[in-house]
Design an enzyme around this catalytic site. Structure first.
Site, PDB file in Angstrom:
ATOM      1  N   ASP A 200       0.870  -1.173   0.000  1.00 62.82           N
ATOM      2  CA  ASP A 200       0.000   0.000   0.000  1.00 62.82           C
ATOM      3  C   ASP A 200       0.907   1.224   0.000  1.00 62.82           C
ATOM      4  O   ASP A 200       1.581   1.507   0.994  1.00 62.82           O
ATOM      5  CB  ASP A 200      -0.893  -0.003   1.239  1.00 62.82           C
ATOM      6  N   SER A 201       0.928   1.948  -1.110  1.00 61.33           N
ATOM      7  CA  SER A 201       1.888   3.040  -1.266  1.00 61.33           C
ATOM      8  C   SER A 201       1.402   4.370  -0.723  1.00 61.33           C
ATOM      9  O   SER A 201       2.037   5.402  -0.943  1.00 61.33           O
ATOM     10  CB  SER A 201       2.244   3.197  -2.750  1.00 61.33           C
ATOM     11  N   SER A 202       0.281   4.387  -0.012  1.00 62.31           N
ATOM     12  CA  SER A 202      -0.230   5.641   0.549  1.00 62.31           C
ATOM     13  C   SER A 202       0.807   6.276   1.467  1.00 62.31           C
ATOM     14  O   SER A 202       1.322   5.634   2.368  1.00 62.31           O
ATOM     15  CB  SER A 202      -1.510   5.374   1.347  1.00 62.31           C
ATOM     16  N   LEU A 204       3.724   7.461   0.435  1.00 68.83           N
ATOM     17  CA  LEU A 204       5.082   7.257  -0.065  1.00 68.83           C
ATOM     18  C   LEU A 204       5.310   7.954  -1.399  1.00 68.83           C
ATOM     19  O   LEU A 204       6.250   7.638  -2.115  1.00 68.83           O
ATOM     20  CB  LEU A 204       5.370   5.756  -0.208  1.00 68.83           C
ATOM     21  N   SER A 206       3.540   7.813  -4.194  1.00 74.22           N
ATOM     22  CA  SER A 206       3.369   6.953  -5.366  1.00 74.22           C
ATOM     23  C   SER A 206       2.901   7.745  -6.573  1.00 74.22           C
ATOM     24  O   SER A 206       3.266   7.434  -7.713  1.00 74.22           O
ATOM     25  CB  SER A 206       2.373   5.830  -5.064  1.00 74.22           C
ATOM     26  N   SER A 207       2.097   8.793  -6.360  1.00 74.54           N
ATOM     27  CA  SER A 207       1.620   9.589  -7.492  1.00 74.54           C
ATOM     28  C   SER A 207       2.784  10.289  -8.186  1.00 74.54           C
ATOM     29  O   SER A 207       2.858  10.324  -9.420  1.00 74.54           O
ATOM     30  CB  SER A 207       0.576  10.612  -7.032  1.00 74.54           C
ATOM     31  N   ALA A 208       3.692  10.860  -7.417  1.00 76.52           N
ATOM     32  CA  ALA A 208       4.859  11.508  -8.018  1.00 76.52           C
ATOM     33  C   ALA A 208       5.747  10.485  -8.706  1.00 76.52           C
ATOM     34  O   ALA A 208       6.307  10.754  -9.774  1.00 76.52           O
ATOM     35  CB  ALA A 208       5.652  12.265  -6.957  1.00 76.52           C
ATOM     36  N   ALA A 209       5.888   9.300  -8.114  1.00 76.63           N
ATOM     37  CA  ALA A 209       6.706   8.253  -8.730  1.00 76.63           C
ATOM     38  C   ALA A 209       6.129   7.833 -10.071  1.00 76.63           C
ATOM     39  O   ALA A 209       6.863   7.586 -11.035  1.00 76.63           O
ATOM     40  CB  ALA A 209       6.817   7.055  -7.794  1.00 76.63           C
ATOM     41  N   ASP A 251       8.187  15.667  -3.261  1.00 76.94           N
ATOM     42  CA  ASP A 251       8.148  14.281  -3.720  1.00 76.94           C
ATOM     43  C   ASP A 251       9.004  14.065  -4.960  1.00 76.94           C
ATOM     44  O   ASP A 251       9.869  13.187  -5.001  1.00 76.94           O
ATOM     45  CB  ASP A 251       6.702  13.860  -4.008  1.00 76.94           C
TER      46      ASP A 251
END
Length: 477
Positions: A200-202, A204, A206-209, A251
């Site tokens: 679960d990438s919340s 971290l 994840s959207s920018a990645a 991020d």
């Protein structure tokens, strides 16, 4: 950009002198510490700490096979973007105000396998979402959201499916951003994107990645050379203009500038950055990620965009009171002495937001010095203080996240902990003595289950608490 740039901080002269001393002693070493290998048009950094564990050869081979089958082309033609998740030990919630942040990447993140399509067609599939995304790079991409002067965000297109919004729009946003930057895109790509399995990438980034992964893939497919600092701006366009999120540049800066073992220090106002490398540590550390099971915010707090607006309103009031009403309402434009002189004019909520900004900026400076000197205990205490200020002054978090934070602080070997990301859902991050990492992870897992059995039951037990290492910046291999 040289790693020995002087960072302009709107803090006291003595603080400025302290941070410059730290940078002179430790940051300038990074140019001799890092080695780089080139693969095609890409650069892969390897620090002194050796070979990276992520992604594995098995992961790379699996994604290459999928893309090869999708495109009907050879496996050897497949390129893979490695775009890691980031953590921000210090600098919470101040990047959007032009503050200074300290971040690094971890050995988990986004993999995007792709092959240039040979025409303008884009075809994408996801390891996390159903369906297939198709569009052309020569189509005009319009922002999905509009931020009006009142700070409210409005959707321009409500017909797009939820799954499409979750991942397909980031690819479109990358095309939008590159075209806004007057980059010529003549070739699309066939790609398959996936995150670290079962994670679960919340919290971290994840959207920018994901955004960075698509930028690198489109640039590689079209033989466009773009600097990391340019891509920071392009990813900000994806999130701010195209998707309507009022975040800063923390991020994407961490994802694009980090080097293994270093703290990436970014002045979010000037965009100057440094890599702060520690001396040889007496004890090795690990990074602990503990997940709450929260998929949506269980808090009455109004959310991320409203917090940004409150910080700006606090800046506006103080700037006006100090005779600087023409300056952009960002707290980084407020001098510390002006804040001290006029903070009594702020109502309670605004006063708390401003207090968090100025205290967090100071924690970042002290944290960089502690990291450079190898003082993990001092560094950890500052992380914990950052977490407490996020709860009390920035007023993010919810009962489960706060409970998780408090549990981590009781675990063996923990140096310090705080929420990761915006703090309304997701996970907590901690630095832990490597010798106690497994014991600490087991303790946190068991204690959290006692307090939040329903949320904990939603998490794969093997993924509830992860032990991670630091990683490198995003790259194409």
């Amino acid at each position: 950009m040289s790693v020995c740039l002087s960072v302009s901080l709107s803090l006291s002269l003595c603080v400025s002198a302290t941070i410059k001393k730290v940078y002179f002693l430790y940051c300038c070493k990074t140019s001799s510490v890092l080695k780089y290998n080139r693969i095609g048009n890409s650069r892969i950094a390897f620090g002194k700490m050796g070979v990276l564990s992520w992604p594995s050869e098995e992961e790379l081979n699996d994604i290459k096979k999928i893309v090869s089958q999708m495109a009907g082309r050879g496996v050897e033609e497949v390129r893979v973007v490695v775009s890691p998740y980031r953590i921000c030990p210090l600098g919470a919630h101040i990047d959007h105000q032009g503050g200074t942040v300290a971040a690094m990447t971890i050995d988990k993140g986004i993999l995007l396998g792709f092959i240039p399509s040979g025409d303008t067609q884009v075809v994408l599939r996801s390891g996390q979402f159903k369906g297939e995304v198709r569009f052309r790079v020569d189509e005009t991409q319009h922002p999905r959201h509009t931020i009006r002067k009142n700070g409210k965000v409005y959707a321009n297109d409500s017909s797009t499916s939820q799954e499409e919004c979750s991942w397909g729009n980031y690819a479109r946003g990358a095309v939008y951003a590159l075209k806004r930057g007057e980059k010529e895109l003549v070739q699309g790509l066939t790609g398959y994107i996936c995150g670290s399995e079962g994670l679960d990438s919340s919290g971290l980034s994840s959207s920018a990645a994901v955004g960075v992964a698509y930028l690198l893939a489109f640039e590689s497919s079209n033989n466009i050379r773009v600097s990391p600092t340019e891509n920071i701006d392009y990813d900000k366009l994806i999130e701010n203009e195209y998707l309507g999120l009022r975040n800063g540049i923390l991020d994407q800066s961490a994802i694009l500038l980090s080097s293994r073992g270093c703290l990436t220090c970014m002045n979010c106002k000037t965009k100057e950055h440094k890599l702060v490398h520690p001396p040889k540590l007496q004890k090795a550390y690990k990074i602990l990620l503990a997940f709450s099971g929260l998929k949506h915010a269980l808090t009455n707090n109004p959310g991320y965009n409203d917090r940004v607006a409150e910080c700006q309103e606090a800046a506006r009031i103080i700037l006006h009171a100090s005779g600087n009403h023409k300056m952009e309402p960002l707290l980084s434009n407020v001098k510390p002495e002006a804040y001290e002189a006029h903070k009594s004019q702020l109502e309670s909520n605004l006063a708390k937001r401003a207090e968090h900004y100025f205290s967090e900026n100071m924690r970042v400076i002290k944290g960089l010095e502690a990291w450079a000197l190898g003082k993990l205990e001092d560094f950890g205490k500052l992380i914990t203080a950052s977490g407490l200020s996020s709860i009390r002054n920035y007023e993010c978090g919810s009962e489960p996240l706060i409970q998780l934070y408090e549990i981590i602080l009781r675990a063996p070997g923990i140096y310090g902990a705080r929420f990761s990301g915006a703090g309304f859902r997701g996970c907590c991050v901690a630095f832990v003595d490597a010798d106690y990492a497994a014991e600490a992870a087991s303790f946190v897992r068991e204690e959290y289950f006692k307090l939040q059995p329903k949320l904990a039951a939603q998490i794969n037990p093997e993924r509830a608490v992860l032990i991670c290492d630091a990683s490198d910046s995003a790259r194409v291999i």
